[in-house]
Design a protein around this motif. Structure first.
Motif, PDB file in Angstrom:
ATOM      1  N   VAL A 138       0.850  -1.203   0.000  1.00 27.13           N
ATOM      2  CA  VAL A 138       0.000   0.000   0.000  1.00 27.13           C
ATOM      3  C   VAL A 138       0.875   1.237   0.000  1.00 27.13           C
ATOM      4  O   VAL A 138       0.655   2.192  -0.759  1.00 27.13           O
ATOM      5  CB  VAL A 138      -0.945  -0.004   1.225  1.00 27.13           C
ATOM      6  CG1 VAL A 138      -1.638   1.346   1.372  1.00 27.13           C
ATOM      7  CG2 VAL A 138      -1.973  -1.116   1.118  1.00 27.13           C
ATOM      8  N   GLN A 139       1.897   1.230   0.834  1.00 29.74           N
ATOM      9  CA  GLN A 139       2.771   2.405   0.970  1.00 29.74           C
ATOM     10  C   GLN A 139       3.505   2.692  -0.344  1.00 29.74           C
ATOM     11  O   GLN A 139       3.631   3.840  -0.751  1.00 29.74           O
ATOM     12  CB  GLN A 139       3.742   2.151   2.122  1.00 29.74           C
ATOM     13  CG  GLN A 139       4.392   3.388   2.666  1.00 29.74           C
ATOM     14  CD  GLN A 139       5.746   3.640   2.073  1.00 29.74           C
ATOM     15  OE1 GLN A 139       6.366   2.726   1.517  1.00 29.74           O
ATOM     16  NE2 GLN A 139       6.214   4.863   2.179  1.00 29.74           N
ATOM     17  N   GLN A 140       3.955   1.630  -1.030  1.00 34.37           N
ATOM     18  CA  GLN A 140       4.673   1.818  -2.297  1.00 34.37           C
ATOM     19  C   GLN A 140       3.751   2.354  -3.390  1.00 34.37           C
ATOM     20  O   GLN A 140       4.184   3.077  -4.283  1.00 34.37           O
ATOM     21  CB  GLN A 140       5.298   0.492  -2.751  1.00 34.37           C
ATOM     22  CG  GLN A 140       6.562   0.160  -1.987  1.00 34.37           C
ATOM     23  CD  GLN A 140       6.952  -1.302  -2.102  1.00 34.37           C
ATOM     24  OE1 GLN A 140       6.365  -2.047  -2.883  1.00 34.37           O
ATOM     25  NE2 GLN A 140       7.919  -1.728  -1.309  1.00 34.37           N
ATOM     26  N   ALA A 141       2.457   2.011  -3.316  1.00 35.48           N
ATOM     27  CA  ALA A 141       1.515   2.398  -4.368  1.00 35.48           C
ATOM     28  C   ALA A 141       0.882   3.766  -4.121  1.00 35.48           C
ATOM     29  O   ALA A 141       0.221   4.307  -5.005  1.00 35.48           O
ATOM     30  CB  ALA A 141       0.416   1.344  -4.488  1.00 35.48           C
ATOM     31  N   SER A 142       1.049   4.311  -2.913  1.00 36.38           N
ATOM     32  CA  SER A 142       0.353   5.559  -2.578  1.00 36.38           C
ATOM     33  C   SER A 142       1.341   6.692  -2.353  1.00 36.38           C
ATOM     34  O   SER A 142       2.358   6.519  -1.696  1.00 36.38           O
ATOM     35  CB  SER A 142      -0.484   5.349  -1.307  1.00 36.38           C
ATOM     36  OG  SER A 142      -0.967   6.588  -0.855  1.00 36.38           O
TER      37      SER A 142
END
Ligand SMILES: CC(C)(COP(=O)(O)OP(=O)(O)OC[C@H]1O[C@@H](n2cnc3c(N)ncnc32)[C@H](O)[C@@H]1OP(=O)(O)O)[C@@H](O)C(=O)NCCC(=O)NCCS
Length: 158
Positions: free
Chosen positions: A35-39
């Motif tokens: 999630v962190q990498q995509a946001s």
């Protein structure tokens, strides 16, 4: 009758964190990283296992995990506050976003906690802010770091 091929989204199940945290801890950390990498507007420091496992008042009971086929696809981490609860984390797997998972997690928490629920959100995080507004959160202020504070219910400010 003519039949059409309708692709159904995968059905997700909801669990209390307390029931799945031991079994799913590694998968939750991995989901948090994805999630962190995509946001662009999520926390810059993804939670590690100790953050998910760390005990806070009411955290294990109030926090929720959505799974599909036994794998976590979303979570909401909250703890009790004297006047209600605070949400520390809400996230959905990028491949499962837009399917109503976060809405369901938030609705369940709102139904369970009678008091005020608070959270902090990046002012640029439009998908999250739209979602919070739709389920009843209002902006109540700004943190010293420049993020938005949000709360449900009636908040009196002087
Ligand atoms: C914000 C977030 C938790 C929403 O999760 P979700 O499970 O996709 O939410 P829902 O499916 O319940 O959708 C809620 C609304 O947001 C919209 N939405 C969800 N993801 C979106 C995206 N990436 N871009 C634009 N809109 C999005 C949905 O269309 C829906 O709007 P609608 O009901 O008007 O159609 C998810 O996008 C996410 O994990 N983002 C990264 C982590 C994050 O920013 N967390 C919040 C920190 S404060």
């Amino acid at each position: 009758m003519k039949r059409t091929n309708v692709v159904q989204p995968p059905v997700h199940e909801l669990h209390c964190l307390v029931d799945v945290v031991d079994e799913l801890l590694d998968s939750l950390v991995e989901l948090e990283q994805r999630v962190q990498q995509a946001s662009d507007h999520y926390d810059t420091r993804p939670w590690q296992a100790e953050n998910f496992a760390r005990d806070l008042p009411g955290k294990r009971e109030l926090s929720l995990v959505a799974t599909v086929s036994g794998k976590p696809v979303g979570f909401l981490i909250a703890s009790r506050r004297p006047d209600g609860a605070h949400i520390h984390r809400v996230a959905t797997d990028p491949r499962h976003q837009g399917l109503g998972i976060a809405t369901r997690l938030l609705a369940l928490l709102l139904a369970r906690v009678p008091g005020i629920i608070t959270l902090i959100c990046d002012a640029c995080n439009q998908p999250a802010l739209a979602l919070y507004a739709r389920v009843g959160f209002r902006v109540t202020g700004t943190t010293p770091e420049g993020k938005l504070s949000l709360a449900t219910g009636t908040v009196f400010r002087r």
